[in-house]
Design a protein around this motif. Structure first.
Motif, PDB file in Angstrom:
ATOM      1  N   ILE A 148     -73.224  48.249 -42.497  1.00 36.71           N
ATOM      2  CA  ILE A 148     -73.871  47.289 -43.388  1.00 36.71           C
ATOM      3  C   ILE A 148     -73.763  45.911 -42.762  1.00 36.71           C
ATOM      4  N   GLY A 149     -74.910  45.261 -42.581  1.00 35.29           N
ATOM      5  CA  GLY A 149     -74.909  43.912 -42.031  1.00 35.29           C
ATOM      6  C   GLY A 149     -74.292  43.863 -40.645  1.00 35.29           C
ATOM      7  N   SER A 150     -73.700  42.737 -40.318  1.00 34.85           N
ATOM      8  CA  SER A 150     -73.110  42.545 -38.986  1.00 34.85           C
ATOM      9  C   SER A 150     -71.613  42.283 -39.063  1.00 34.85           C
ATOM     10  N   LEU A 151     -71.004  42.572 -40.214  1.00 28.42           N
ATOM     11  CA  LEU A 151     -69.568  42.321 -40.353  1.00 28.42           C
ATOM     12  C   LEU A 151     -68.768  43.445 -39.709  1.00 28.42           C
ATOM     13  N   GLU A 152     -68.282  43.209 -38.520  1.00 28.78           N
ATOM     14  CA  GLU A 152     -67.436  44.194 -37.866  1.00 28.78           C
ATOM     15  C   GLU A 152     -66.537  43.481 -36.866  1.00 28.78           C
ATOM     16  N   GLN A 153     -65.407  44.103 -36.574  1.00 29.14           N
ATOM     17  CA  GLN A 153     -64.467  43.547 -35.618  1.00 29.14           C
ATOM     18  C   GLN A 153     -64.201  44.572 -34.525  1.00 29.14           C
ATOM     19  N   GLU A 154     -64.421  44.170 -33.279  1.00 27.35           N
ATOM     20  CA  GLU A 154     -64.013  44.987 -32.147  1.00 27.35           C
ATOM     21  C   GLU A 154     -62.513  44.765 -31.949  1.00 27.35           C
ATOM     22  N   CYS A 155     -61.793  45.815 -31.586  1.00 23.69           N
ATOM     23  CA  CYS A 155     -60.351  45.661 -31.469  1.00 23.69           C
ATOM     24  C   CYS A 155     -59.775  46.616 -30.422  1.00 23.69           C
ATOM     25  N   THR A 156     -58.518  46.396 -30.101  1.00 26.38           N
ATOM     26  CA  THR A 156     -57.755  47.312 -29.256  1.00 26.38           C
ATOM     27  C   THR A 156     -56.480  47.670 -30.011  1.00 26.38           C
ATOM     28  N   TYR A 157     -55.927  48.846 -29.682  1.00 24.85           N
ATOM     29  CA  TYR A 157     -54.689  49.246 -30.341  1.00 24.85           C
ATOM     30  C   TYR A 157     -53.818  50.025 -29.364  1.00 24.85           C
ATOM     31  N   SER A 158     -52.538  50.094 -29.691  1.00 26.62           N
ATOM     32  CA  SER A 158     -51.608  50.918 -28.931  1.00 26.62           C
ATOM     33  C   SER A 158     -50.720  51.650 -29.928  1.00 26.62           C
ATOM     34  N   GLN A 159     -50.181  52.784 -29.490  1.00 26.96           N
ATOM     35  CA  GLN A 159     -49.386  53.627 -30.374  1.00 26.96           C
ATOM     36  C   GLN A 159     -48.197  54.190 -29.617  1.00 26.96           C
ATOM     37  N   SER A 160     -47.023  54.098 -30.236  1.00 25.59           N
ATOM     38  CA  SER A 160     -45.821  54.706 -29.689  1.00 25.59           C
ATOM     39  C   SER A 160     -45.098  55.384 -30.851  1.00 25.59           C
ATOM     40  N   GLY A 161     -45.167  56.715 -30.884  1.00 25.27           N
ATOM     41  CA  GLY A 161     -44.630  57.428 -32.042  1.00 25.27           C
ATOM     42  C   GLY A 161     -45.388  57.029 -33.287  1.00 25.27           C
ATOM     43  N   ASN A 162     -44.673  56.567 -34.307  1.00 29.68           N
ATOM     44  CA  ASN A 162     -45.349  56.122 -35.524  1.00 29.68           C
ATOM     45  C   ASN A 162     -45.512  54.606 -35.568  1.00 29.68           C
ATOM     46  N   GLN A 163     -45.302  53.935 -34.420  1.00 30.04           N
ATOM     47  CA  GLN A 163     -45.504  52.492 -34.324  1.00 30.04           C
ATOM     48  C   GLN A 163     -46.926  52.220 -33.822  1.00 30.04           C
ATOM     49  N   PHE A 164     -47.629  51.356 -34.518  1.00 32.25           N
ATOM     50  CA  PHE A 164     -49.039  51.089 -34.236  1.00 32.25           C
ATOM     51  C   PHE A 164     -49.236  49.586 -34.129  1.00 32.25           C
ATOM     52  N   GLU A 165     -49.848  49.127 -33.034  1.00 33.20           N
ATOM     53  CA  GLU A 165     -50.163  47.715 -32.854  1.00 33.20           C
ATOM     54  C   GLU A 165     -51.663  47.556 -32.680  1.00 33.20           C
ATOM     55  N   ILE A 166     -52.217  46.514 -33.281  1.00 36.18           N
ATOM     56  CA  ILE A 166     -53.661  46.307 -33.264  1.00 36.18           C
ATOM     57  C   ILE A 166     -53.967  44.832 -33.051  1.00 36.18           C
ATOM     58  N   GLU A 167     -55.046  44.565 -32.344  1.00 35.22           N
ATOM     59  CA  GLU A 167     -55.490  43.187 -32.111  1.00 35.22           C
ATOM     60  C   GLU A 167     -57.013  43.156 -32.145  1.00 35.22           C
ATOM     61  N   TYR A 168     -57.569  42.296 -32.987  1.00 32.06           N
ATOM     62  CA  TYR A 168     -59.017  42.140 -33.067  1.00 32.06           C
ATOM     63  C   TYR A 168     -59.504  41.270 -31.914  1.00 32.06           C
ATOM     64  N   LYS A 169     -60.573  41.695 -31.278  1.00 27.68           N
ATOM     65  CA  LYS A 169     -61.151  40.965 -30.155  1.00 27.68           C
ATOM     66  C   LYS A 169     -62.325  40.106 -30.581  1.00 27.68           C
ATOM     67  N   SER A 170     -62.755  40.243 -31.825  1.00 33.59           N
ATOM     68  CA  SER A 170     -63.856  39.438 -32.335  1.00 33.59           C
ATOM     69  C   SER A 170     -63.681  39.308 -33.842  1.00 33.59           C
ATOM     70  N   GLY A 171     -64.343  38.323 -34.422  1.00 31.25           N
ATOM     71  CA  GLY A 171     -64.359  38.187 -35.871  1.00 31.25           C
ATOM     72  C   GLY A 171     -63.003  37.846 -36.467  1.00 31.25           C
ATOM     73  N   LEU A 172     -62.633  38.592 -37.493  1.00 34.01           N
ATOM     74  CA  LEU A 172     -61.446  38.319 -38.290  1.00 34.01           C
ATOM     75  C   LEU A 172     -60.171  38.245 -37.450  1.00 34.01           C
ATOM     76  N   CYS A 173     -59.487  37.092 -37.489  1.00 35.28           N
ATOM     77  CA  CYS A 173     -58.176  36.914 -36.837  1.00 35.28           C
ATOM     78  C   CYS A 173     -58.177  37.297 -35.362  1.00 35.28           C
ATOM     79  N   GLN A 174     -59.199  36.925 -34.660  1.00 34.99           N
ATOM     80  CA  GLN A 174     -59.304  37.253 -33.237  1.00 34.99           C
ATOM     81  C   GLN A 174     -58.068  36.786 -32.473  1.00 34.99           C
ATOM     82  N   GLY A 175     -57.473  37.688 -31.691  1.00 28.96           N
ATOM     83  CA  GLY A 175     -56.346  37.342 -30.843  1.00 28.96           C
ATOM     84  C   GLY A 175     -54.984  37.427 -31.502  1.00 28.96           C
ATOM     85  N   ILE A 176     -54.927  37.690 -32.794  1.00 29.04           N
ATOM     86  CA  ILE A 176     -53.641  37.814 -33.491  1.00 29.04           C
ATOM     87  C   ILE A 176     -53.252  39.287 -33.523  1.00 29.04           C
ATOM     88  N   ARG A 177     -52.087  39.606 -33.013  1.00 34.88           N
ATOM     89  CA  ARG A 177     -51.643  41.003 -32.921  1.00 34.88           C
ATOM     90  C   ARG A 177     -50.802  41.365 -34.141  1.00 34.88           C
TER      91      ARG A 177
END
Length: 204
Positions: free
Chosen positions: A140-169
């Protein structure tokens, strides 16, 4: 102090138009919630229309009463803790220390009959967050965020590369039972993303 990322006014306006009326009973409408959050926690208001469309009426009511960002963070817990997994979901008593498989498209809808929040996770550590039409699955529309993530066991880290909170991990604890995925925030300065990820169970 970390610089607060904000969406362009036009994009925030689009976000509010996506916040379609929900079966909310006495819960406040999304435009009202987003306007209030803009006054008490600007970072939580970033992308609010997209996020608000996928949270429960109880959480919307909580957000409308929030006095600051800490209050807004606590609203993701108003629906109570995740239910305990059944014996079948636990593999009938068998446990595993392996990292849960997160790949695929996960969807969540807790307060709007027409809009889903979708989280696409690839096996290559790339992801995308977007709003989709619940009936067709189309964006719907153009509201989307590209992101990267990493996973170690049940630990999950995510960082948005565009849009909402870009660059905040952000760092989360992730759990999966059958086809249900849940996130528990460990550390994330992006209040909007924290609300989005922890607002309920994601399913595929």
């Amino acid at each position: 102090m970390r610089f607060i990322q904000t969406l362009p006014a036009a994009l925030l306006s689009l976000a509010l138009t996506l916040a379609l009326p929900a079966d909310a009973g006495d819960a406040p409408a999304c435009p009202e919630v987003c306007q209030h959050l803009g006054d008490v926690c600007p970072l939580a208001a970033t992308g609010c229309g997209f996020i608000c469309s996928g949270v429960s009426p109880a959480e919307r009511a909580c957000l409308a009463r929030a006095k600051n960002c800490d209050d807004a963070d606590r609203c993701s817990a108003v629906d109570g803790p995740a239910p305990a997994p059944t014996a079948k979901q636990r593999g009938q008593g068998k446990t595993s220390t392996a990292a849960p498989d997160l790949t695929g498209t996960w969807r969540r809808n807790a307060g709007n009959a027409k809009v889903d929040a979708a989280l696409e996770l690839s096996g290559a550590g790339r992801c995308r967050s977007r709003a989709t039409d619940r009936a067709t699955g189309k964006p719907i529309g153009s509201l989307e965020q590209e992101c990267t993530y990493s996973q170690s066991g049940n630990q999950f880290e995510i960082e948005y590369k565009s849009g909402l909170c870009q660059g905040i991990r952000g760092r989360y604890e992730v759990s999966r039972s059958a086809n249900e995925l849940r996130f528990k925030a460990l550390e994330d300065d992006c209040h909007g993303r924290r609300m989005e990820l922890t607002g309920g169970a994601w399913k595929r």
